[in-house]
Write a protein that holds these residues in place. Structure first.
Motif: not given
Length: 249
Positions: A10, A14, A104, A179, A181, A183, A217-218
């Motif tokens: 993660i 990121t 998540t 993943w 993610s 944004h 995820f965020l």
């Protein structure tokens, strides 16, 4: 979905998504070096939540920032295994702020958050996508930098909801390390509360599913209660919380 084994992937995903100008890896830390306004891109983060507090390593990280004319900054989870790190930062005069949640979810659940048409997806952001970041209620300098950073991240996909030829909600999905993610979620100030952000999330989640990616995820500030409510409906659960650590001016 997010045990200790996922912390590193993660964090690497990121940093790839927010695209700092430079990234170093120093003894278990990922160090984002960037002069811009995205704090995730301009702070050092541990790749494990059981990392010891090694003063020599922290010295190296601080020196990396100072050598580039940047202010040293850290983002550290409040997990028990990082207590010694937090204590050492406090001893050095750092203070913490801006509690932020890492959440998540399964992409399949996110895709079902709305029954309305989902966002259009593009390989690159156009001027109308970028304009949402520069609209009323947003800091134009910060917005312009975020558009620039998200645009240069490899593998990004850009979601947008249009109404009458005008783009009213946007977001970015970044793919990496297993993943997707999310944004840059932004909705035109005059159109909030209409479920537009959910349509952006769902569109990007469908893109992830088409790629065979179901882990998402965020990150969201703890105080952002409207966004957190949406993310709960989309199936997101908290993995951990972190704070930013910096020395007061």
């Amino acid at each position: 979905m997010t045990g200790a084994a996922h912390v590193e992937t993660i964090e690497r995903a990121t940093l790839a998504a927010v695209a700092p100008e430079e990234v170093l890896e120093i003894d278990g830390w990922l160090v984002g070096l960037d002069p811009g306004s995205i704090r995730r891109a301009a702070s050092a983060v541990p790749l494990r939540h059981d990392l010891p507090a090694d003063p020599a390593v922290l010295d190296q990280i601080e020196a990396a920032y100072v050598q580039r004319g940047l202010k040293p900054a850290f983002r550290v989870a409040d997990d028990p295994g990082l207590e010694a790190v937090r204590a050492e930062l406090a001893r050095r005069g750092y203070a913490f702020e801006q509690p932020t949640l890492v959440k998540t979810a399964a992409a399949g659940a996110i895709a079902a958050v709305t029954d309305r048409p989902t966002a259009e997806i593009a390989d690159r952001p156009d001027d109308a996508w970028a304009a949402v970041f520069l609209g009323e209620g947003f800091d134009p300098v910060d917005g312009a930098y975020r558009v620039k950073a998200l645009s240069r991240a490899p593998g990004g996909r850009f979601g947008m909801v249009r109404d009458g030829g005008r783009t009213v909600a946007v977001g970015c999905g970044s793919f990496g390390h297993g993943w997707v993610s999310f944004h840059g979620m932004r909705t035109d100030l005059s159109r909030r509360g209409e479920g537009l952000a959910g349509r952006v999330l769902a569109g990007l989640a469908n893109e992830a599913l088409a790629r065979g990616v179901d882990r998402a995820f965020l990150q969201v500030e703890e105080k952002n209660t409207p966004a957190r409510a949406l993310y709960r409906r989309a199936g997101f659960a908290q993995a951990w919380r972190y704070f930013y650590w910096s020395k007061p001016a």
